[in-house]
Design a protein around this motif. Structure first.
Motif, PDB file in Angstrom:
ATOM      1  N   ARG A 158      53.520  36.409  36.535  1.00 30.60           N
ATOM      2  CA  ARG A 158      52.975  37.638  35.756  1.00 30.60           C
ATOM      3  C   ARG A 158      51.546  37.064  35.493  1.00 30.60           C
ATOM      4  NH1 ARG A 158      53.400  42.525  33.691  1.00 30.60           N
ATOM      5  NH2 ARG A 158      52.183  42.931  31.641  1.00 30.60           N
ATOM      6  N   THR A 159      51.611  35.762  34.855  1.00 27.71           N
ATOM      7  CA  THR A 159      50.233  35.460  34.389  1.00 27.71           C
ATOM      8  C   THR A 159      49.218  35.243  35.610  1.00 27.71           C
ATOM      9  OG1 THR A 159      51.240  34.277  32.511  1.00 27.71           O
ATOM     10  CG2 THR A 159      49.144  33.281  33.541  1.00 27.71           C
ATOM     11  N   LEU A 160      49.690  34.497  36.571  1.00 21.38           N
ATOM     12  CA  LEU A 160      48.832  34.485  37.964  1.00 21.38           C
ATOM     13  C   LEU A 160      48.279  35.874  38.427  1.00 21.38           C
ATOM     14  CD1 LEU A 160      47.891  32.873  40.325  1.00 21.38           C
ATOM     15  CD2 LEU A 160      50.326  33.568  41.448  1.00 21.38           C
ATOM     16  N   GLY A 161      49.173  36.637  38.197  1.00 21.17           N
ATOM     17  CA  GLY A 161      48.794  38.158  38.894  1.00 21.17           C
ATOM     18  C   GLY A 161      47.722  38.866  38.040  1.00 21.17           C
ATOM     19  N   LEU A 162      48.000  38.707  36.603  1.00 21.85           N
ATOM     20  CA  LEU A 162      47.046  39.198  35.813  1.00 21.85           C
ATOM     21  C   LEU A 162      45.822  38.683  35.633  1.00 21.85           C
ATOM     22  CD1 LEU A 162      49.357  39.640  32.479  1.00 21.85           C
ATOM     23  CD2 LEU A 162      48.360  41.477  34.101  1.00 21.85           C
ATOM     24  N   LEU A 168      39.022  39.765  39.417  1.00 19.97           N
ATOM     25  CA  LEU A 168      38.575  40.722  40.240  1.00 19.97           C
ATOM     26  C   LEU A 168      37.853  42.088  39.710  1.00 19.97           C
ATOM     27  CD1 LEU A 168      41.017  39.909  43.149  1.00 19.97           C
ATOM     28  CD2 LEU A 168      38.537  39.572  43.106  1.00 19.97           C
ATOM     29  N   SER A 169      38.234  42.691  38.743  1.00 22.61           N
ATOM     30  CA  SER A 169      37.583  43.492  38.067  1.00 22.61           C
ATOM     31  C   SER A 169      36.314  43.290  37.548  1.00 22.61           C
ATOM     32  CB  SER A 169      38.803  44.223  36.814  1.00 22.61           C
ATOM     33  OG  SER A 169      38.532  43.263  35.768  1.00 22.61           O
ATOM     34  N   HIS A 170      35.741  42.214  37.638  1.00 21.01           N
ATOM     35  CA  HIS A 170      34.454  42.086  37.260  1.00 21.01           C
ATOM     36  C   HIS A 170      33.701  41.865  38.304  1.00 21.01           C
ATOM     37  CE1 HIS A 170      35.319  41.733  32.968  1.00 21.01           C
ATOM     38  NE2 HIS A 170      36.268  41.222  33.144  1.00 21.01           N
ATOM     39  N   ALA A 171      34.013  40.718  39.369  1.00 20.48           N
ATOM     40  CA  ALA A 171      33.310  40.442  40.423  1.00 20.48           C
ATOM     41  C   ALA A 171      34.138  39.593  41.255  1.00 20.48           C
ATOM     42  CB  ALA A 171      32.130  39.536  39.934  1.00 20.48           C
ATOM     43  N   GLU A 172      33.409  38.989  42.273  1.00 17.13           N
ATOM     44  CA  GLU A 172      34.200  38.388  43.246  1.00 17.13           C
ATOM     45  C   GLU A 172      34.886  36.923  42.614  1.00 17.13           C
ATOM     46  OE1 GLU A 172      31.866  37.199  46.487  1.00 17.13           O
ATOM     47  OE2 GLU A 172      31.610  39.238  47.457  1.00 17.13           O
ATOM     48  N   LEU A 173      36.127  36.562  43.235  1.00 20.49           N
ATOM     49  CA  LEU A 173      36.471  35.354  42.697  1.00 20.49           C
ATOM     50  C   LEU A 173      35.450  34.034  42.732  1.00 20.49           C
ATOM     51  CD1 LEU A 173      40.162  35.124  44.087  1.00 20.49           C
ATOM     52  CD2 LEU A 173      39.544  35.995  42.161  1.00 20.49           C
TER      53      LEU A 173
END
Length: 417
Positions: A158-162, A168-173
């Motif tokens: 869950r921590t990884l997914g969040l 990604l909600s902000h920009a590229e990784l």
């Protein structure tokens, strides 16, 4: 002269060795040439801020007594060029105090409520995104999430997914994103991580292979399995190109081997055996290798600080000499000796390496006849020194009489050296 091997014989050999050729090409591609950080710093997941690296650098320099104190420390450690080392390390602490930072949601964070960890993970991702946008993030940065043992598996996933989704909600990784899978005991746990990486890529429309991860070696079962095999070697190839590094976990591994707490160390024989196996496992694969940490911190009274700095510097020098170019740092006061010992390592052999490389490149007669593989090793050694800040371009040009692009071409086997 008659050649006893006709075309059909040669064709048979080609057929017989086709699988070997494919194995060497895909499983052992060699050094990728990507920069490897000299250390990884771990901080609890709820304390990371964009300003943390700068604060660590400033506090480390203050603890050492500024540039003059660094020179004194280098001299006490019997390192050559103490004044030059002090100048270079002071510059490093001001410009890039942390090369690789791990925002820790495993041992350094502990067990908290799901709601608390969710909030801290999202906040860490927001802060990291802001740091990247502002140019304040270290070159390499990411998280360590909880391991895939039954009791912590769901929380770690869950921590990884969040974290990835919020980033990604902000920009590229970030280009230097690092994800750390701890306490691996079986190849199946790596297979599970590959599945999760694929799912993240599919969900977010990322290119295949974008999600890579490090494997922490903290249990004896991953060194030698019940059937006598070496899972640590197998998991690299099971990772389908996604395993970027193996990291040795000093204290979990030592404890699992029954070593008493007072004797747990990066230089204990059980640690050396594990790292020897790891080093063989990564050879030729392009996967990096990192040593672990020491929990003896330079803090408190001056005598304790001096003893802890001497220990840390010796341990850093030791793993560098063994061909392991990365380790962990757990406290800001370990930065002075991390960089003093590292810079000294790359500078102490610079004159000899530069001269030998010059003689090889320019075909100058000497008492040492180096082969192409040795020339690459010489160039890689110097190139690592340049990358971390221990060696300047001017020094390379003066000693080896080649440019940095030429050095890199030899180091990364992009020439006919």
């Amino acid at each position: 002269m008659i050649n006893p091997f006709d075309e059909s014989t040669l064709a048979s050999v080609e057929t017989q060795l086709a699988a070997t050729d494919q194995l060497l090409e895909h499983a052992y591609p060699g050094d990728s040439g990507a920069r490897q950080p000299v250390h990884t710093v771990y901080v609890p997941g709820d304390i990371y801020t964009a300003e943390l690296p700068v604060a660590w650098g400033a506090n480390a320099l203050k603890a050492a007594g500024s540039e003059a104190g660094l020179a004194d420390l280098a001299a006490k450690l019997n390192l050559a060029e103490p004044q030059r080392l002090a100048q270079l390390v002071a510059q490093k602490l001001a410009s890039e105090p942390i090369e690789d930072l791990r925002i820790d949601f495993e041992d350094g964070y502990g067990n908290r409520s799901d709601a608390q960890e969710d909030a801290d993970v999202l906040a860490a991702a927001d802060r990291l995104a802001a740091a990247v946008a502002a140019g304040k993030a270290p070159s390499f940065i990411g998280i360590r999430f909880k391991c895939f043992e039954a009791s912590t598996r769901a929380r770690g996933i869950r921590t990884l997914g969040l974290f990835i989704t919020q980033l990604l909600s902000h920009a590229e990784l970030p280009a230097g994103l690092r994800l750390t899978l701890p306490k691996v005991t079986t190849v199946d746990q790596v297979n599970a991580m590959v599945l999760l990486a694929q799912k993240l890529e599919q969900t977010h429309g990322l290119e295949t292979g974008r999600i890579r991860f490090e494997v922490q070696v903290e249990t004896p079962q991953v060194i030698i399995a019940a059937d006598g095999t070496h899972p640590v070697a197998q998991l690299i190839h099971a990772g389908q190109g996604r395993v970027s590094s193996l990291h040795y976990g000093t204290y979990d591994y030592s404890a699992s081997m029954g070593v008493a707490a007072g004797y747990q160390s990066m230089e204990h024989p059980v640690a050396d055996f594990a790292k020897d196996v790891m080093q063989v496992a990564v050879a030729g694969t392009g996967v990096e290798l990192s040593d672990g940490s020491t929990n003896i911190i330079p803090a408190g009274d001056p005598e304790n600080m001096a003893e802890a700095w001497a220990l840390h510097a010796r341990l850093v020098s030791r793993h560098l000499a063994r061909g392991i170019y990365q380790g962990w740092d757990l406290h800001e006061n370990q930065l002075p000796t991390r960089y003093l010992a590292t810079f000294a390592f790359f500078r102490e052999g610079l004159q000899a390496a530069g001269t030998r490389l010059r003689n090889y490149v320019h075909q100058i007669s000497s008492t040492i006849m180096d082969e192409p593989a040795t020339a690459r090793a010489l160039a890689r050694y110097i190139h690592r020194g340049v990358t971390c800040g221990a060696v300047s371009a001017e020094e390379v040009s003066e000693l080896a009489q080649i440019s940095l692009p030429e050095l890199e071409a030899i180091a990364l086997n992009r020439t006919h050296a």
